[in-house]
Design a protein around this motif. Structure first.
Motif, PDB file in Angstrom:
ATOM      1  N   ALA A  20     -53.084  33.301 -33.105  1.00  0.00           N
ATOM      2  CA  ALA A  20     -52.949  33.457 -31.651  1.00  0.00           C
ATOM      3  C   ALA A  20     -52.178  32.295 -31.034  1.00  0.00           C
ATOM      4  O   ALA A  20     -51.306  32.489 -30.183  1.00  0.00           O
ATOM      5  CB  ALA A  20     -54.338  33.570 -31.018  1.00  0.00           C
ATOM      6  N   GLY A  24     -45.958  31.024 -28.103  1.00  0.00           N
ATOM      7  CA  GLY A  24     -46.379  31.561 -26.811  1.00  0.00           C
ATOM      8  C   GLY A  24     -47.102  30.522 -25.959  1.00  0.00           C
ATOM      9  O   GLY A  24     -46.969  30.503 -24.733  1.00  0.00           O
ATOM     10  N   TYR A 100     -38.943  35.303 -34.570  1.00  0.00           N
ATOM     11  CA  TYR A 100     -39.911  34.205 -34.443  1.00  0.00           C
ATOM     12  C   TYR A 100     -39.620  33.143 -35.512  1.00  0.00           C
ATOM     13  O   TYR A 100     -39.679  31.947 -35.256  1.00  0.00           O
ATOM     14  CB  TYR A 100     -41.305  34.793 -34.643  1.00  0.00           C
ATOM     15  CG  TYR A 100     -42.449  34.009 -34.046  1.00  0.00           C
ATOM     16  CD1 TYR A 100     -42.845  34.212 -32.732  1.00  0.00           C
ATOM     17  CD2 TYR A 100     -43.163  33.100 -34.816  1.00  0.00           C
ATOM     18  CE1 TYR A 100     -43.915  33.523 -32.191  1.00  0.00           C
ATOM     19  CE2 TYR A 100     -44.234  32.407 -34.282  1.00  0.00           C
ATOM     20  CZ  TYR A 100     -44.610  32.627 -32.969  1.00  0.00           C
ATOM     21  OH  TYR A 100     -45.669  31.937 -32.434  1.00  0.00           O
ATOM     22  N   PHE A 228     -49.495  39.067 -25.904  1.00  0.00           N
ATOM     23  CA  PHE A 228     -48.634  38.418 -26.884  1.00  0.00           C
ATOM     24  C   PHE A 228     -49.387  37.265 -27.539  1.00  0.00           C
ATOM     25  O   PHE A 228     -49.366  37.094 -28.755  1.00  0.00           O
ATOM     26  CB  PHE A 228     -47.361  37.899 -26.224  1.00  0.00           C
ATOM     27  CG  PHE A 228     -46.388  37.310 -27.196  1.00  0.00           C
ATOM     28  CD1 PHE A 228     -45.604  38.129 -27.992  1.00  0.00           C
ATOM     29  CD2 PHE A 228     -46.255  35.937 -27.342  1.00  0.00           C
ATOM     30  CE1 PHE A 228     -44.706  37.597 -28.915  1.00  0.00           C
ATOM     31  CE2 PHE A 228     -45.359  35.393 -28.256  1.00  0.00           C
ATOM     32  CZ  PHE A 228     -44.587  36.223 -29.034  1.00  0.00           C
ATOM     33  N   GLN A 229     -50.066  36.480 -26.711  1.00  0.00           N
ATOM     34  CA  GLN A 229     -50.729  35.304 -27.250  1.00  0.00           C
ATOM     35  C   GLN A 229     -51.887  35.652 -28.175  1.00  0.00           C
ATOM     36  O   GLN A 229     -52.096  34.994 -29.183  1.00  0.00           O
ATOM     37  CB  GLN A 229     -51.243  34.431 -26.106  1.00  0.00           C
ATOM     38  CG  GLN A 229     -50.139  33.608 -25.483  1.00  0.00           C
ATOM     39  CD  GLN A 229     -50.712  32.353 -24.863  1.00  0.00           C
ATOM     40  OE1 GLN A 229     -51.104  32.359 -23.708  1.00  0.00           O
ATOM     41  NE2 GLN A 229     -50.797  31.304 -25.643  1.00  0.00           N
TER      42      GLN A 229
HETATM   43  N1  PHE Z   1     -49.574  34.845 -30.678  1.00  0.00           N
HETATM   44  C1  PHE Z   1     -48.393  34.205 -31.123  1.00  0.00           C
HETATM   45  C2  PHE Z   1     -47.884  33.237 -30.079  1.00  0.00           C
HETATM   46  O1  PHE Z   1     -48.412  33.069 -29.026  1.00  0.00           O
HETATM   47  C3  PHE Z   1     -47.313  35.164 -31.431  1.00  0.00           C
HETATM   48  C4  PHE Z   1     -47.756  36.231 -32.353  1.00  0.00           C
HETATM   49  C5  PHE Z   1     -47.725  37.507 -31.944  1.00  0.00           C
HETATM   50  C6  PHE Z   1     -48.251  35.939 -33.602  1.00  0.00           C
HETATM   51  C7  PHE Z   1     -48.183  38.487 -32.760  1.00  0.00           C
HETATM   52  C8  PHE Z   1     -48.708  36.929 -34.422  1.00  0.00           C
HETATM   53  C9  PHE Z   1     -48.686  38.211 -33.986  1.00  0.00           C
HETATM   54  O2  PHE Z   1     -46.904  32.585 -30.306  1.00  0.00           O
END
Ligand code: PHE
Length: 490
Positions: A20, A24, A100, A228-229
């Motif tokens: 998580a 982000g 990413y 997203f987070q």
């Molecule tokens: N949650 C991660 C972030 O905030 C991004 C992410 C999204 C990781 C989905 C894994 C799955 O950067």
């Protein structure tokens, strides 16, 4: 075959929390907070966490843990055709990981160029010209940027060796990186808030502006940021929870992951704004002039601020090491979600599957290492997050809330958890979350048709739509065999 297991509950929590917490938190969150009214953004953000983020986290944890399956078979156990939701989630994850990992690559580069703060006086030119070799528009792809490509390969090698043995290798990695990143983070935090002028930065960050609450956009931003987070809608949390014993507590784990992520993000804002306050005061300019968003914040403004500190190289390395570490744990969690499903679907060895996924991930990331890479990243990220991710969230709510039965899943959660969740959860999953998400998509769509996103050329906008529609179509066409349902009842 025996299912993979986390060695301890703490390891599971480490894995989920570090998935998580990622870019982000350090990139997007502080900037959004600033953009949407400072301290007033915290309120919608926290509300989104409680009414949508944690309920969905509970849903994904419960689904994976109860059914002991990755995203595809877990959803297919509800109804065979729902396998497409799982596939779609994985495809989204695959697209996200492909860019990413490139941002992780930039962070790796910056970790090394921190030695002697090589960006000098002009970090903007350094980032866009020396590192990215950014072309003047998305139409000019030109070629691959060597350094970025090399960093990307390095990142993928790291990702491969953290997932190649499934939970066994992931456990080893997160048991190390979680305390490691936490210590680095605390050092950076203390440094940032004790800098001269940091107070102004923090005031700027936290000063509430309640009129922002009347703006629909603020709420939309808060909800999508939370999704997203918390890594929901990618099949990650389903996969991770499927390696838990079926009697493992669920609601407490969801609260721990949700709250830890939010606290981390808020503190990351302290680091960013404390440091920007320091920079503004040492340059004698108002803080508005130094704030920026997205890649600009982490790779342009922040390096500049870092180089003004005493022991600049040291703190720069520290900051980018934190960025690499948190991005890395999030990156491999996405790969693990995909591997988990393929392991269930084929007879191939885990190591081989991981290798194939990583190679494909690397290859599909190449477009983001070209001279137009940043533009592609921007377009794809926008479309995936605004549409695909939210759509999967809605579909999961429908599958669980209406078809499987929210009450039924909640009964399971309450059977194994200390914190009992009430009826409100059923309403959240059946009505509230899907409705809010639908509104978000609808508002976003109207904007999309008013003006092309960031004025990109038409073909780039089409590419964005393709990245949404094609994975969906493929997911829909993948056949699903009947699966044993004996696991459904506890
Ligand atoms: N949650 C991660 C972030 O905030 C991004 C992410 C999204 C990781 C989905 C894994 C799955 O950067």
């Amino acid at each position: 075959m025996q299912r993979d297991r986390w060695p301890t509950r703490l390891t599971f929590l480490f894995a989920a929390v570090t998935s998580a917490i990622g870019l982000g938190a350090v990139w997007r969150f502080p900037y959004l907070t600033y953009k949407y009214g400072g301290g007033a953004f915290l309120l919608p953000y926290l509300i989104a966490l409680v009414v949508a983020g944690i309920p969905l986290l509970i849903l994904e944890f419960a689904l994976g843990q109860k059914l002991q399956k990755g995203a595809v078979d877990a959803l297919a156990s509800i109804k065979r055709k729902f396998s497409f939701i799982g596939w779609w989630a994985l495809f989204i994850g695959f697209i996200v990981i492909s860019y990413y990992s490139v941002v992780m690559g930039w962070s790796i580069i910056y970790f090394f160029t921190s030695i002697g703060t090589q960006w000098g006086d002009d970090p903007k030119a350094y980032f866009f010209n020396n590192i990215l070799h950014l072309s003047d528009s998305i139409n000019n792809i030109e070629g691959i940027t060597d350094v970025v490509f090399i960093a990307l390969v390095a990142g993928w090698i790291g990702v491969y060796f953290s997932v190649w043995k499934g939970t066994k290798s992931v456990s080893k990695v997160v048991n190390f990186t979680t305390p490691f990143a936490l210590v680095l983070f605390l050092i950076m935090l203390v440094r940032a808030v004790t800098l001269k002028g940091s107070m102004e930065g923090l005031i700027y960050y936290l000063k509430p502006n309640f009129s922002a609450l009347l703006d629909a956009e603020v709420w939309i931003a808060a909800f999508s940021q939370i999704f997203f987070q918390l890594s929901v809608g990618f099949g990650v949390m389903i996969a991770y929870a499927s390696f838990n014993d079926r009697k493992e507590d669920i609601s407490k784990n969801a609260v721990v992951v949700g709250v830890a992520t939010v606290i981390f993000s808020i503190l990351a804002g302290f680091i960013i704004f404390g440091t920007l306050g320091f920079m503004a005061s040492s340059q004698n300019v108002p803080i508005e002039e130094v704030v920026a968003s997205g890649p600009g914040l982490a790779f342009v403004v922040f390096p500049k601020a870092l180089s003004l500190m005493p022991f600049a190289s040291f703190f720069s390395m520290l900051f980018f090491l934190i960025l690499v570490t948190i991005a890395y744990d999030s990156a491999f969690s996405l790969v693990e979600a995909i591997d988990t499903v393929i392991v269930e679907k084929t007879k191939m060895k885990r190591e081989a599957i991981a290798l194939i996924v990583c190679i494909f991930g690397l290859l599909s990331g190449i477009i983001f290492t070209t001279n137009a890479g940043l533009y592609f990243l921007d377009v794809i990220d926008h479309f995936i997050n605004s549409y695909s991710l939210v759509a999967v969230g809605i579909l999961e709510c429908i599958a669980v809330g209406w078809v499987f039965g929210a009450e039924k899943l909640r009964a399971y959660v309450n059977k194994v958890s200390d914190i009992k969740i009430g009826r409100w959860w059923d309403y959240a999953i059946k009505y509230f979350v899907p409705i809010v998400l639908t509104i978000i998509v609808a508002i976003q769509l109207t904007k999309e048709f008013k003006a092309p996103y960031e004025n990109y050329p038409q073909w780039a906008i089409w590419l964005g739509w393709i990245s949404v529609v094609v994975p969906f179509a493929i997911a829909f066409l993948i056949p699903q065999k009947n699966i044993q349902k004996k696991n459904i009842e506890l």
